[in-house]
Structures are given as structure tokens and as C-alpha cells.
Design a protein around this motif. Sequence first.
Motif: not given
Length: 436
Positions: A215-242
Motif C-alpha cells: 500500500t502507499d502512504e495513504e493506505g491505498a492499494d497499488r495492486y487492485n484485485h477487483v474491477h475499478p467500478e466496484i472500488d470507486f465507491n466501495f465502503d466495507p462498513k456499508k457492504n458487510p456481506l460482500f
Amino acid sequence: MQLFTQRVYVDLAAHERADKLVLDSANDYTKPRAKIFCLIYTVDKNRNFVQSIRETWGHRCDGFLAASNVTDKTIDAVNIPHEGKETYENMWQKVRAMWTYVYVNYFDDYDWFHIGGDDMYVIVENLRLYLESKEILDASNAGERPLLLGEKFYRDGNKNEDYVTGGGGYTLNKAALKTLVSSFQTCAPHDITSAEDYLVTHCLKEQGVKAYWTTDEEGADRYNHVHPEIDFNFDPKKNPLFWYTYFSANQNVGPARVARRSVSFHLKGGDVFGRPRAGYSMRRIHSILYGHCANVTIGPPVPTKRWNNGEILFKYWKSPKKACELKAKAGEICICSERLVRKQAIVTCNTKKVEIEGELDYVNLSKTISILQQSHDELTQKMKQTEAILNAVLNNQKQMKSRIETILHHTESNEISQLPTEKRKASISSAAALLP
């Protein structure tokens, strides 16, 4: 694709400065730039994916190879034999053969080796800059220490069992490649599984090589596993079952999950959510990143209206209770309960139980909902057809009643009136019995 217009960029300025340092004979800096060998696993039916890679990012690597089931020199594809069948479920054996082939043929010519699938997009300039950074030079002791780079996942959410995921690919230096290949004789030599990324991490871990945190200095991933459209507005707390919520080690929200100078993306598409196929996505992303789209402007992240409440593509990734409320308001079939079970997912909808083979993921769950919705629609259609038949029967009964009443009235006033009283009553009762 807003992630590429509003956050991620190719650091061409730094890339050009690094090139200039190497070329400038007046400068004391003479160390050549890191040489990267890129390899992908594919099959012949995905030839157009490989072609898209060759047209976009593939030629930016110092070396490139596509391991396929058919040799095709026009796209640098080589058929590398391996143990077992040519199936996704046997990916581990294919990747073992690929790494062995690369070690034998290309080890001396390159500094780093990056591997991924035919639906991976790599920003090679950013990858090269990252591999040349002081952070990585120090971590690898200038290449002497084995290094495994990629996005870290927690297997089934277990934080004590991390591994580097293969979606966006992962990178080995020469020392790590040598260590990995030397472990193949004893580490899962005949296993049949698709989890090649997990086993690569496991085999290296057995040799004392742990996955490096990228991860970079902001804690963001340099290597990205999921499709960009999923990551764009993904919130782990609001999507607990995913599944991504409990597999991913990244707890950032939305665009902040993705590093500005990211190195790779997983473009898996063509699925039930209508995401474009990988070949189209590669060309589109490449055109945006390298300025081939004149009408694209760069600006701060702006969540789309569709996702601004944290929903990601499919509302069933929220809690079961919330999903029920959303479905009930829409008058649709409601998910009444959900529970996560390893190797099996059980979804109950309006007293109907559906069991799905495999882990609970968005594809299986969406297919289940689709099947249930189709069954619901078919039942509704049959109910409408039955209602139409009943209405037709009622109309016929009304017409028959009217005709019988007319006959009775005519008969009573003419022929029956001539009969004796007792017989007249019997005739009227017989006719009346015909009425519904």
C-alpha cells in the motif's frame, strides 16, 4: 471509468526524468532502469484479450509472454505443457510450469517478473517507478533479498493467513523467483486447484519469504484485485456481506482504496452486472490514461447518483434486513435471511429455500435472485392467465342464466300455463335447476 479520470494517473513526468538520468552521460547515475518481464496465463479462446494487451500495455514491458494452450507467435503466445488438464481449476499446475519455463529461459535477462491473467491491466511506467523506489530497494536489499509484491488478502477473513491475490497480478524479483522454483519439488507438487496465488504465497512463506505490504502512504492499494467500478465507491462498513469486505486488508472508502499511482487492475467483466468485457475495458482505460480521449477532464472524485448511498451494483450486498426493506418497498421478492457458510450459501426467500454450490459471492447470489425473480414473474403470469379464464367462465354463466330466465318466462306464459297446476310447478322447478 471515473477512477481513471478523477484519481489514477500515469506518472509520465517521473518516468521521463528517470529515463533522462540514465541517458545523460554527464550524470554520475549510470545504473540502468529496472527490466520487467510480464507474463499472463490465457487460453486460445481468449486470443482477443491477448491482442488487446499487446496493443495497450504489453509492449511497454521489457519482455512479454502469454502462456496459452496453443502457440501463436503473432501474439507472443506459447503452449507450455503442464501436469493435468487445461482448466481453470488446474491453474496451479499451469502457473508452476510457467514460472519454471521463465526461470529456465529468462532469469538472467530481467530484474523483475510480473504475472497475471488475460484480464489484467498494468500501468508499466508506475510499476517500474515503484520497483526502482528507495522503499523497494531497501526492502529487497538491492535485489539480494527475495521479494513478493501484490495486494494482500486475508483468506476467508482470517488475518493470520494472508496471501497475495492474483487478480491484479503479483511481482517477484530474481531472488524470489529462484526461491519459488526451487520449492516446487516439495510444495504442493501435484495439487489440483485454481488458487495458484495462495499456493505461491504459501510456498514462499515456507522458505521464509513473506508477502510485502504494497500500500502507499495513504493506505491505498497499488495492486487492485477487483474491477475499478466496484472500488470507486466501495465502503466495507456499508457492504458487510460482500466477500471483498472480509478478504481485503484495505479498509479505506471509495476512491481512497486505490493508489493514485496504481500499478495494476483486474478487469474481469462480461458478467451478470453488465460490466464490459476485458478487451474493451483495456482499450478504454488505456485511452483515458494516456490522453487519447480529448473530451475527458480530470477532477475530484464525484460519486455517481446510483451509488452515492454506498450501494455497489447490487443492493443485496447490504445486510439481509436492509435488503428485505428495499425489496418490500419495490414490491419484489424479499430476501428474508442470509447466512455465510464456507462452501455453501443458503438464501431463504418467502418460504422458498435455494441452496447454491460454492462460496457465497456476488455472481452466485445474483444468479439465485435472478432465478427466483424469474419464477415469481412466471407465477404472476400464470395467475393472470387463470384470472382471465375465470372471468370468461363467469361471463358464460351470466349469459346462460339470462337465456334460461328468458326460456322460463316464455314457457310459463305460454305452454306451461296450459298444464294442470302440479305439472306446471314441476316443469318450472326442473328448468330452475339448470341455473348456476
